[in-house]
Each structure stands twice: as C-alpha cells, then as structure tokens.
Design a protein around this motif. Structure first.
Motif, PDB file in Angstrom:
ATOM      1  N   VAL A  94       5.149  12.397   6.566  1.00  0.00           N
ATOM      2  CA  VAL A  94       5.549  11.114   7.163  1.00  0.00           C
ATOM      3  C   VAL A  94       6.983  10.723   6.774  1.00  0.00           C
ATOM      4  O   VAL A  94       7.651   9.991   7.508  1.00  0.00           O
ATOM      5  N   ASN A  95       7.477  11.253   5.644  1.00  0.00           N
ATOM      6  CA  ASN A  95       8.869  10.998   5.235  1.00  0.00           C
ATOM      7  C   ASN A  95       9.796  11.834   6.104  1.00  0.00           C
ATOM      8  O   ASN A  95      10.391  12.826   5.671  1.00  0.00           O
ATOM      9  N   SER A  96       9.868  11.469   7.384  1.00  0.00           N
ATOM     10  CA  SER A  96      10.675  12.209   8.351  1.00  0.00           C
ATOM     11  C   SER A  96      11.039  11.246   9.476  1.00  0.00           C
ATOM     12  O   SER A  96      10.396  10.203   9.643  1.00  0.00           O
TER      13      SER A  96
ATOM     14  N   GLY B 120       0.807  -1.219   0.000  1.00  0.00           N
ATOM     15  CA  GLY B 120       0.000   0.000   0.000  1.00  0.00           C
ATOM     16  C   GLY B 120       0.834   1.259   0.000  1.00  0.00           C
ATOM     17  O   GLY B 120       2.069   1.219  -0.093  1.00  0.00           O
ATOM     18  N   ASP B 121       0.146   2.395   0.121  1.00  0.00           N
ATOM     19  CA  ASP B 121       0.858   3.670   0.226  1.00  0.00           C
ATOM     20  C   ASP B 121       1.157   3.939   1.706  1.00  0.00           C
ATOM     21  O   ASP B 121       0.795   3.136   2.592  1.00  0.00           O
ATOM     22  N   SER B 122       1.794   5.067   1.981  1.00  0.00           N
ATOM     23  CA  SER B 122       2.246   5.338   3.350  1.00  0.00           C
ATOM     24  C   SER B 122       1.092   5.365   4.348  1.00  0.00           C
ATOM     25  O   SER B 122       1.220   4.870   5.467  1.00  0.00           O
ATOM     26  N   LEU B 123      -0.039   5.939   3.945  1.00  0.00           N
ATOM     27  CA  LEU B 123      -1.165   6.044   4.870  1.00  0.00           C
ATOM     28  C   LEU B 123      -1.778   4.665   5.134  1.00  0.00           C
ATOM     29  O   LEU B 123      -2.033   4.294   6.282  1.00  0.00           O
TER      30      LEU B 123
ATOM     31  N   THR C  35       0.493  12.386   5.224  1.00  0.00           N
ATOM     32  CA  THR C  35       1.081  11.640   4.110  1.00  0.00           C
ATOM     33  C   THR C  35       0.704  12.384   2.829  1.00  0.00           C
ATOM     34  O   THR C  35      -0.048  13.376   2.875  1.00  0.00           O
ATOM     35  N   SER C  36       1.126  11.861   1.689  1.00  0.00           N
ATOM     36  CA  SER C  36       0.808  12.577   0.448  1.00  0.00           C
ATOM     37  C   SER C  36      -0.692  12.523   0.164  1.00  0.00           C
ATOM     38  O   SER C  36      -1.217  13.386  -0.525  1.00  0.00           O
ATOM     39  N   SER C  37      -1.382  11.522   0.711  1.00  0.00           N
ATOM     40  CA  SER C  37      -2.809  11.422   0.390  1.00  0.00           C
ATOM     41  C   SER C  37      -3.698  12.279   1.297  1.00  0.00           C
ATOM     42  O   SER C  37      -4.864  12.498   0.978  1.00  0.00           O
TER      43      SER C  37
ATOM     44  N   SER D 253      -1.444  10.440  -4.474  1.00  0.00           N
ATOM     45  CA  SER D 253      -0.512   9.511  -3.824  1.00  0.00           C
ATOM     46  C   SER D 253      -0.469   8.232  -4.668  1.00  0.00           C
ATOM     47  O   SER D 253      -1.239   8.073  -5.626  1.00  0.00           O
ATOM     48  N   THR D 254       0.399   7.313  -4.301  1.00  0.00           N
ATOM     49  CA  THR D 254       0.509   6.081  -5.094  1.00  0.00           C
ATOM     50  C   THR D 254      -0.813   5.306  -5.095  1.00  0.00           C
ATOM     51  O   THR D 254      -1.256   4.836  -6.145  1.00  0.00           O
ATOM     52  N   SER D 255      -1.464   5.207  -3.937  1.00  0.00           N
ATOM     53  CA  SER D 255      -2.736   4.468  -3.923  1.00  0.00           C
ATOM     54  C   SER D 255      -3.839   5.275  -4.603  1.00  0.00           C
ATOM     55  O   SER D 255      -4.760   4.695  -5.191  1.00  0.00           O
TER      56      SER D 255
ATOM     57  N   TYR E  59      13.448   3.195   5.757  1.00  0.00           N
ATOM     58  CA  TYR E  59      13.539   3.129   7.215  1.00  0.00           C
ATOM     59  C   TYR E  59      12.428   3.883   7.941  1.00  0.00           C
ATOM     60  O   TYR E  59      11.846   3.372   8.895  1.00  0.00           O
ATOM     61  N   PHE E  60      12.105   5.114   7.481  1.00  0.00           N
ATOM     62  CA  PHE E  60      11.118   5.887   8.243  1.00  0.00           C
ATOM     63  C   PHE E  60       9.760   5.175   8.258  1.00  0.00           C
ATOM     64  O   PHE E  60       8.966   5.361   9.180  1.00  0.00           O
ATOM     65  N   MET E  61       9.497   4.370   7.234  1.00  0.00           N
ATOM     66  CA  MET E  61       8.204   3.659   7.181  1.00  0.00           C
ATOM     67  C   MET E  61       8.169   2.556   8.242  1.00  0.00           C
ATOM     68  O   MET E  61       7.160   2.379   8.939  1.00  0.00           O
TER      69      MET E  61
HETATM   70  P1  13P Z   1       2.794   7.607  -0.833  1.00  0.00           P
HETATM   71  O1  13P Z   1       2.111   8.520   0.138  1.00  0.00           O
HETATM   72  O2  13P Z   1       2.098   7.546  -2.140  1.00  0.00           O
HETATM   73  O3  13P Z   1       3.028   6.274  -0.225  1.00  0.00           O
HETATM   74  O4  13P Z   1       4.223   8.217  -1.162  1.00  0.00           O
HETATM   75  C1  13P Z   1       5.288   7.880  -0.355  1.00  0.00           C
HETATM   76  C2  13P Z   1       6.589   8.351  -0.815  1.00  0.00           C
HETATM   77  O5  13P Z   1       7.571   8.224  -0.123  1.00  0.00           O
HETATM   78  C3  13P Z   1       6.684   8.996  -2.095  1.00  0.00           C
HETATM   79  O6  13P Z   1       8.033   9.109  -2.463  1.00  0.00           O
END
Ligand code: 13P
Length: 310
Positions: free
Chosen positions: A114-116, A38-41, A129-131, A217-219, A63-65
């Motif tokens: 979240v990329n932190s 899935g995506d980050s969320l 997150t991006s979404s 976002s990716t999803s 790693y941050f995920m």
């Molecule tokens: P998503 O929110 O789509 O998972 O994006 C995460 C990400 O790290 C994009 O580079």
C-alpha cells in the motif's frame, strides 16, 4: 491556546461534516483528537466505509494514505494537512519501472504494498498492507504458475518469501526509517531490558526481524502488547506508536528500539495544519478517474481476500 485550537478543530469538524482519520505514527496531539487512529489496513477499511452524512475526510498520515482514501471513496472530499508529507519508499518505484518489470515477467501477478502511488496500484493486480501481505501473496501465487512480482518494499517482500517459500521477484525499495534499525541496537536495548519482548515491523531488515520475538504491523503490535503477559516491550517501528502503546497499556513499559525511528514525513502534520485544512478544505487529494478506477480494483481485491468486500 492549544485548548482553543482543539475546540476550534472540533467545532469546524461538525460544520464541515468531516471525520479525522490518523495513522498510528502521527504526533500524540493528532492521535488524541482524531475520530479514528489505526494502521494502514484499518484506515483503508474506514475510508471505504464512510457514513453518507459525511462530506469530507481530513487524513492525517502521509500522502499515499490520503490517496488511498480518495481512491476508495471518490464521492468525499479528502484533505491532507500537509501535502508535502510524502513517503520515500513509495517514490522508489515509478510507473515506467513497473511496466518494464511486467513486460519482463508477463505472466506474473503483481502485488503492491500500500506504500505506493496510485499509478503503481493501478498497474497491480492486488494491493497489500503489512498486516495481510502474507495472505495476499499466497492468494496471488495460488492464481498463477509464475513468480509473484512484489513492489516496492524489499524487506516486507523478503519476510513474506522467507515465511511462505513462494517464488517472488522483489523490488529493491525500502523505508529509510525502518531499514536503518540495526540488530545491535535491538540487542543493546534487550541487554538493558532483559525481560522485554521485541516487536518489529516487517519493513525492518531481515537481520533485525530475526532477533525479534514477534513481527507485526502497528495494530498487530497493539494487539500483542494488550494480550501478552509480558510487561515490557522493545518496539522496532516508528516512534508514534510507542505513545499509543503507553496510553492503552498504562501498567506496561515500552522502549523504542532506536532513536532513529522517527519518520520526518509522518511528523509534518500538526494541529495548526489540521485546523487550516478543516477551515479551507485544502489541500485536496485528487486522483484522475482512469487511474483511480484501476487502483480501486487492486485495493478492493485486497479487502475481499482479507474478509471485507468493500
Ligand atoms: P502499518 O501497516 O502498520 O500501518 O505500517 C504502515 C507503514 O507505513 C509502516 O512504515
């Protein structure tokens, strides 16, 4: 040989009472064997909601995920196949940088992408997150009169600012993979495939986002591609998603917007490392409790704004 490895991974997963979570950018073989991709969320939601019977999570991402999963679920063992799979964007701001920014703007709410790192999340009021970045920034702005501090992604921050008109102080970080997608590359992909829709990730620069048909976002891209009557798409995000788009939409065509859209860190995990991680339950991702508890509050706030209280 590969089949044997796959069977061993599935067997060990049972023995270890583990679940395999994978981000949409992971290599095909990992996405195929994962219990959930899935995506980050979506991954954060999964990590917050693991069955009691599970003891471990092998997190295939950067790693941050995996750290986010460890923050959300401290009672489980969180393992990452390759602990050197970092995120240059998340490394572009330190806790000291953010402390100084907070001192300069003491009444500003802090939204962190979240990329932190866990330290950055611990110093933030709310994560996004991006979404859900737009929704979260609107929420933060509604609770304060001061500009919203947004860290660390300048492109996502700028995209939210342009959509909402909210006053924001945006850190100058960027994802090296998305930031280098050039509008010219998208335009030449479009010239080659004139009926294709362009889907772009908000980590791309404004000039690239401005010529996209949709920003998601990716999803979000997976949902758009499945629902759209279009049959061709140009994808401006990391190449791992193209494989999943093709698999889920076999009658449609997907083209990567640029050959540069490969995140070297996302590609570090492979089946051999996944197998080793399941065998040894190492390397484990741990977050010191004082940081974890504060970072948890920022992620929990995001999930509550986004409709899941976990
Ligand atoms: P998503 O929110 O789509 O998972 O994006 C995460 C990400 O790290 C994009 O580079």
């Amino acid at each position: 040989m590969e089949d044997l490895l796959r069977r061993e991974i599935i067997r060990l997963k049972e023995v270890r009472k583990a679940v395999i979570l994978a981000h949409n950018y992971q290599i095909d073989e990992i996405q195929d064997i994962a219990d959930f991709t899935g995506d980050s969320l979506e991954l954060a939601r999964r990590a917050a909601d693991l069955a009691d019977s599970l003891e471990a999570v092998v997190f295939c991402g950067v790693y941050f995920m995996a750290e986010t999963a460890a923050i959300l679920n401290p009672s489980k063992k969180i393992v990452i196949p390759d602990e050197t799979a970092g995120c240059p964007l998340s490394d572009m701001i330190t806790a000291d940088d953010l402390r100084k920014l907070k001192e300069k703007y003491p009444s500003s709410p802090v939204v962190c992408y979240v990329n932190s790192s866990a330290q950055i999340k611990a110093l933030s009021d709310v994560c996004c997150t991006s979404s859900n970045a737009e929704r979260v920034v609107k929420y933060a702005a509604s609770s304060a009169r001061s500009p919203v501090i947004f860290v660390p992604d300048r492109n996502l921050g700028d995209w939210v600012r342009r959509r909402t008109g909210i006053d924001m102080i945006i850190w100058d970080g960027f994802c090296p993979t998305h930031d280098r997608v050039l509008p010219d590359e998208i335009l030449s992909a479009r010239a080659a495939h004139p009926s294709a829709k362009v889907l772009a990730h908000p980590e791309c620069r404004a000039a690239a986002l401005d010529i996209a048909d949709e920003v998601a976002s990716t999803s979000g891209m997976l949902k758009i591609a499945a629902a759209s009557s279009a049959t061709e798409f140009i994808i401006a995000t990391e190449s791992g998603l193209v494989w999943r788009l093709k698999k889920e939409n076999p009658s449609k065509r997907f083209y990567s917007a640029s050959p540069k859209l490969i995140c070297p860190n996302m590609k570090k995990n492979d089946l051999h490392k996944l197998h080793r991680a399941l065998e040894s339950l190492e390397p484990e991702v741990r977050v010191p409790e004082d940081i974890r508890a504060r970072a948890h509050a920022a992620i929990k706030k995001m999930l509550s704004i986004d409709g899941s209280g976990k």
